[in-house]
Motif scaffolding. Structure first.
Motif, PDB file in Angstrom:
ATOM      1  N   GLN A 222      -4.238   7.214  -3.021  1.00 49.63           N
ATOM      2  CA  GLN A 222      -4.128   6.384  -1.652  1.00 49.63           C
ATOM      3  C   GLN A 222      -4.277   4.404  -3.055  1.00 49.63           C
ATOM      4  OE1 GLN A 222      -6.609   5.793   0.769  1.00 49.63           O
ATOM      5  NE2 GLN A 222      -4.899   3.672   1.965  1.00 49.63           N
TER       6      GLN A 222
ATOM      7  N   GLU B  24       0.914  -1.501   0.184  1.00 45.26           N
ATOM      8  CA  GLU B  24      -0.264  -0.334   0.114  1.00 45.26           C
ATOM      9  C   GLU B  24       0.837   0.742   0.236  1.00 45.26           C
ATOM     10  OE1 GLU B  24      -3.078  -0.333   2.987  1.00 45.26           O
ATOM     11  OE2 GLU B  24      -4.412   1.405   1.682  1.00 45.26           O
TER      12      GLU B  24
ATOM     13  N   THR C 214      -3.553  -0.046  -3.753  1.00 47.75           N
ATOM     14  CA  THR C 214      -3.420  -0.322  -1.830  1.00 47.75           C
ATOM     15  C   THR C 214      -3.800  -1.333  -3.140  1.00 47.75           C
ATOM     16  OG1 THR C 214      -5.209   0.402  -0.584  1.00 47.75           O
ATOM     17  CG2 THR C 214      -4.823  -1.903  -0.768  1.00 47.75           C
TER      18      THR C 214
ATOM     19  N   HIS D 260      -4.943  -1.623   2.768  1.00 52.55           N
ATOM     20  CA  HIS D 260      -4.669  -2.769   2.858  1.00 52.55           C
ATOM     21  C   HIS D 260      -4.606  -3.788   3.940  1.00 52.55           C
ATOM     22  CE1 HIS D 260      -1.834  -6.293   2.188  1.00 52.55           C
ATOM     23  NE2 HIS D 260      -2.509  -6.216   0.686  1.00 52.55           N
TER      24      HIS D 260
END
Ligand SMILES: Nc1ncnc2c1ncn2[C@@H]1O[C@H](COP(=O)(O)OP(=O)(O)O)[C@@H](O)[C@H]1O
Ligand code: SF4
Ligand SMILES: [Mg+2]
Length: 352
Positions: free
Chosen positions: A331, A253, A333, A266
């Motif tokens: 972000q 991540e 993941t 995650h």
């Protein structure tokens, strides 16, 4: 190289030292496998998949943290960035130029410096502090007088009075003082990126806090970018703008410090955070959320590498390697639950 060090004016461009608004470093598909001996000549050669295809950017002027259990490939990633070892695959772009191609290695090496955990091992015991700090500039052609003057200036900057410390040897200093010397030495070539690999981990807590604050001051004053590797998540939260979570040679991540610490997506990041020592004794858990040792990077599990330890694992997790997918602004993941249409029961249906 300039003759004078930048002043502490605080008016530097927040993007490192300016230039185009592009990452300072882009790592693309970095891969490093180490061959391991296995008794028999007739068995296939095995490899440790220390870094197994990672992509990330380090933005100008940021502190990018790297976290993950011991052995997940943090130091190997650092050594690849430093070009202390060559990648088997992948490339590095430095401010838009390909390292080892349009940007010659010697030019690159000057701009990237590293501070290691062991403050003693990184200093030559037979050189005085002054000689250690001025060594790099001397090698790069700075005249002796000038290199020494620069060394003294840097000693001031790291909080060591040159009159007291310049002529001493490493064994005459405390661990914290030696680490200040290592920081001064790293700055002597005016790098743009400083890689800090567990650089404060061996220090006592009170000394550690002082050195962390020093690092923040130096970053601002010299317009630096940091890659900050640490197993201590509290320290990472204090220091970093963005964080990479690594698991078995891969990025699990990546996101802003806020996103990772308050909304990790995650399951491995979440488990790692849950195992963080809490400041509030009432919030302390007795159950370690991360069961078992990380599997062996010589024989990593198929599919998602975290599946043998993951509470959310389903059949598909053992078959399909999750790619990094965007879960919120900035972000990303690598989990099948975050990948639409992946076949995991918690994943969103395929769009369109
Ligand atoms: N020179 C090497 N030869 C063989 N294996 C190595 C070498 N360097 C690192 N490794 C292995 O690669 C994996 C990642 O190591 P490392 O990058 O040091 O992890 P970390 O810094 O996250 O603890 C580990 O399994 C380690 O034993
Ligand atoms: S892909 Fe599956 S095993 Fe891997 S982290 Fe996500 S849910 Fe867990
Ligand atoms: Mg390490």
């Amino acid at each position: 190289m300039t003759d004078t060090l930048p002043s502490s004016s605080g008016d530097l461009d927040p993007r490192d030292r300016g230039g185009p608004a592009q990452p300072l470093i882009s790592a693309r598909g970095l891969l490093k496998h180490f061959p391991v001996r296995n008794g028999s000549l007739f068995q296939p050669r095995k490899v440790v998949r220390a870094v197994d295809g990672v992509d990330f950017d380090i933005l100008k002027g940021e502190t990018l943290g790297v976290v993950g259990e011991s052995g997940c490939g943090k130091s190997t990633t650092a050594r690849l960035l430093m070009q202390l070892i060559r990648p088997d695959r992948g490339e590095l772009l430095f401010d838009g130029e390909t390292v080892g191609d349009t940007l010659p290695l010697t030019d690159y090496r000057r701009q990237v410096q590293m501070v290691f955990q062991d403050s003693y091992a990184s200093l030559n015991p037979r050189l005085t502090i002054e000689e250690s700090i001025s060594f790099g500039p001397r090698v790069h052609g700075v005249p002796a007088q000038k290199a020494i003057a620069r060394g003294h200036d840097l000693l001031w900057r790291v909080g060591l009075e040159p009159g007291r410390f310049a002529g001493r040897y490493p064994h005459e200093l405390s661990g914290g003082q030696r680490q200040r010397v290592n920081i001064a030495r790293a700055l002597a070539l005016e790098p743009r990126l400083v890689i800090l690999d567990e650089a404060v981990s061996a220090l006592d807590k009170s000394v550690e806090a002082q050195v962390l604050n020093l690092l923040l001051d130096l970053k601002r004053d010299f317009g630096l970018t940091y890659l900050f590797i640490s197993h201590d998540l509290n320290v990472v939260r204090f220091m970093c703008d963005r964080v990479i979570v690594m698991y078995l040679g891969k990025v699990a991540e990546i996101g802003s410090c806020d996103a990772i610490f308050t909304n990790a997506r995650h399951p491995y990041s979440a488990a790692l955070l849950a195992s963080m020592p809490k400041m509030d004794p009432n919030a302390r858990t007795s159950q370690p959320p991360l069961a078992g040792d990380p599997p062996n990077p010589i024989d990593p599990p198929p599919g998602c590498r975290f599946h043998p330890r993951c509470d959310f694992a389903e059949g598909v997790c053992g078959q399909r390697m999750p790619p990094l997918s965007t879960v919120s602004l900035g972000q990303e993941t690598a989990c099948l639950m975050s990948l639409a249409g992946s076949g995991h029961s918690r994943a969103a249906p395929m769009e369109g």
